[in-house]
Design a protein around this motif. Structure first.
Motif, PDB file in Angstrom:
ATOM      1  N   ALA A   1      34.035  -5.215  -5.379  1.00  0.00           N
ATOM      2  CA  ALA A   1      34.592  -6.526  -5.052  1.00  0.00           C
ATOM      3  C   ALA A   1      35.575  -6.395  -3.906  1.00  0.00           C
ATOM      4  N   VAL A   2      35.716  -7.438  -3.138  1.00  0.00           N
ATOM      5  CA  VAL A   2      36.638  -7.433  -2.009  1.00  0.00           C
ATOM      6  C   VAL A   2      37.975  -8.001  -2.468  1.00  0.00           C
ATOM      7  N   ALA A   3      39.022  -7.221  -2.254  1.00  0.00           N
ATOM      8  CA  ALA A   3      40.362  -7.697  -2.615  1.00  0.00           C
ATOM      9  C   ALA A   3      40.776  -8.770  -1.630  1.00  0.00           C
ATOM     10  N   GLN A   4      41.608  -9.689  -2.080  1.00  0.00           N
ATOM     11  CA  GLN A   4      42.014 -10.781  -1.219  1.00  0.00           C
ATOM     12  C   GLN A   4      42.936 -10.326  -0.101  1.00  0.00           C
ATOM     13  N   SER A   5      43.782  -9.330  -0.355  1.00  0.00           N
ATOM     14  CA  SER A   5      44.751  -8.919   0.651  1.00  0.00           C
ATOM     15  C   SER A   5      44.187  -7.901   1.637  1.00  0.00           C
ATOM     16  N   ARG A   6      43.178  -7.127   1.259  1.00  0.00           N
ATOM     17  CA  ARG A   6      42.585  -6.129   2.144  1.00  0.00           C
ATOM     18  C   ARG A   6      41.206  -5.756   1.630  1.00  0.00           C
ATOM     19  N   ALA A   7      40.415  -5.161   2.499  1.00  0.00           N
ATOM     20  CA  ALA A   7      39.095  -4.705   2.074  1.00  0.00           C
ATOM     21  C   ALA A   7      39.260  -3.497   1.158  1.00  0.00           C
ATOM     22  N   ASN A   8      38.469  -3.422   0.116  1.00  0.00           N
ATOM     23  CA  ASN A   8      38.525  -2.295  -0.796  1.00  0.00           C
ATOM     24  C   ASN A   8      38.013  -1.033  -0.118  1.00  0.00           C
ATOM     25  N   ILE A   9      38.584   0.081  -0.474  1.00  0.00           N
ATOM     26  CA  ILE A   9      38.127   1.373   0.025  1.00  0.00           C
ATOM     27  C   ILE A   9      36.651   1.552  -0.321  1.00  0.00           C
ATOM     28  N   SER A  10      36.254   1.147  -1.531  1.00  0.00           N
ATOM     29  CA  SER A  10      34.877   1.360  -1.983  1.00  0.00           C
ATOM     30  C   SER A  10      33.854   0.555  -1.184  1.00  0.00           C
ATOM     31  N   ASP A  11      34.283  -0.406  -0.397  1.00  0.00           N
ATOM     32  CA  ASP A  11      33.367  -1.167   0.451  1.00  0.00           C
ATOM     33  C   ASP A  11      33.089  -0.470   1.781  1.00  0.00           C
ATOM     34  N   GLN A  12      33.824   0.581   2.078  1.00  0.00           N
ATOM     35  CA  GLN A  12      33.695   1.252   3.366  1.00  0.00           C
ATOM     36  C   GLN A  12      32.597   2.318   3.323  1.00  0.00           C
ATOM     37  N   PRO A  13      32.026   2.648   4.477  1.00  0.00           N
ATOM     38  CA  PRO A  13      30.970   3.668   4.519  1.00  0.00           C
ATOM     39  C   PRO A  13      31.478   5.021   4.031  1.00  0.00           C
ATOM     40  N   ILE A  14      30.564   5.820   3.516  1.00  0.00           N
ATOM     41  CA  ILE A  14      30.876   7.164   3.046  1.00  0.00           C
ATOM     42  C   ILE A  14      30.339   8.149   4.072  1.00  0.00           C
ATOM     43  N   GLY A  15      31.232   8.958   4.636  1.00  0.00           N
ATOM     44  CA  GLY A  15      30.835   9.988   5.591  1.00  0.00           C
ATOM     45  C   GLY A  15      30.790  11.337   4.904  1.00  0.00           C
ATOM     46  N   VAL A  16      29.939  12.233   5.374  1.00  0.00           N
ATOM     47  CA  VAL A  16      29.814  13.555   4.782  1.00  0.00           C
ATOM     48  C   VAL A  16      29.879  14.625   5.859  1.00  0.00           C
ATOM     49  N   GLY A  17      30.369  15.795   5.472  1.00  0.00           N
ATOM     50  CA  GLY A  17      30.368  16.957   6.343  1.00  0.00           C
ATOM     51  C   GLY A  17      30.313  18.206   5.492  1.00  0.00           C
TER      52      GLY A  17
END
Length: 158
Positions: A21-37
């Motif tokens: 879910a998207v928080a009202q005050s900011r975008a949730n971390i879990s909504d962001q892409p996952i990068g790998v290395g």
């Protein structure tokens, strides 16, 4: 192996839409892409396996471990399992443990083993920590003799 890691980055890091879910005050971390290395890795039909200086990033948060395996289906990443020297860091906290499982759909990281949660100078130890990557809410359990231990420093007002 380089082509496997490149495909892995495209399939799981760049093109995935991670649920939450998207928080009202900011975008949730879990909504962001996952990068790998990683030093080495392999792609499987049900996910991926990474070894050698593995790091997963999502927004400002990092997950490092000796081994990280991802499980998914149909182009959707469901869980990430990290083992061996697990270290999870956010701008506010750092968490160390022996093993961690990140469930993408509910933005929950469960760290087990000898767990240490640090926030500023405050430290809490136990054997199992459940941490929400979006809210920062943490729940510690267990520890030596079934107890958690901690040291908290009060903030002084000037």
């Amino acid at each position: 192996m380089k082509s496997s890691l490149t495909a892995l980055g495209v399939v799981f890091g760049l093109s995935l839409v991670v649920g939450g879910a998207v928080a009202q005050s900011r975008a949730n971390i879990s909504d962001q892409p996952i990068g790998v290395g990683a030093g080495t890795g392999e792609m499987r039909s049900d996910g991926f396996s990474l070894r050698d200086q593995v790091e997963i990033t999502q927004g400002p948060n990092r997950l490092r471990a000796e081994v990280i395996d991802g499980q998914g289906a149909g182009g959707q990443l469901r869980t990430i399992t990290a083992s061996g020297g697990v270290y999870y860091v956010t701008p506010e906290e750092s968490i160390r443990g022996d093993r961690a499982v990140y469930t993408v759909s509910n933005a929950t990281l469960v760290v087990t083993g000898d767990v240490i949660l640090t926030q500023g100078k405050n430290v809490l130890t136990g054997s199992r920590l459940t941490y929400n990557v979006d809210t920062g809410a943490a729940n510690m359990a267990g520890g030596s003799n079934g107890r958690i231990q901690g040291v908290f420093y009060p903030q002084k007002s000037n």
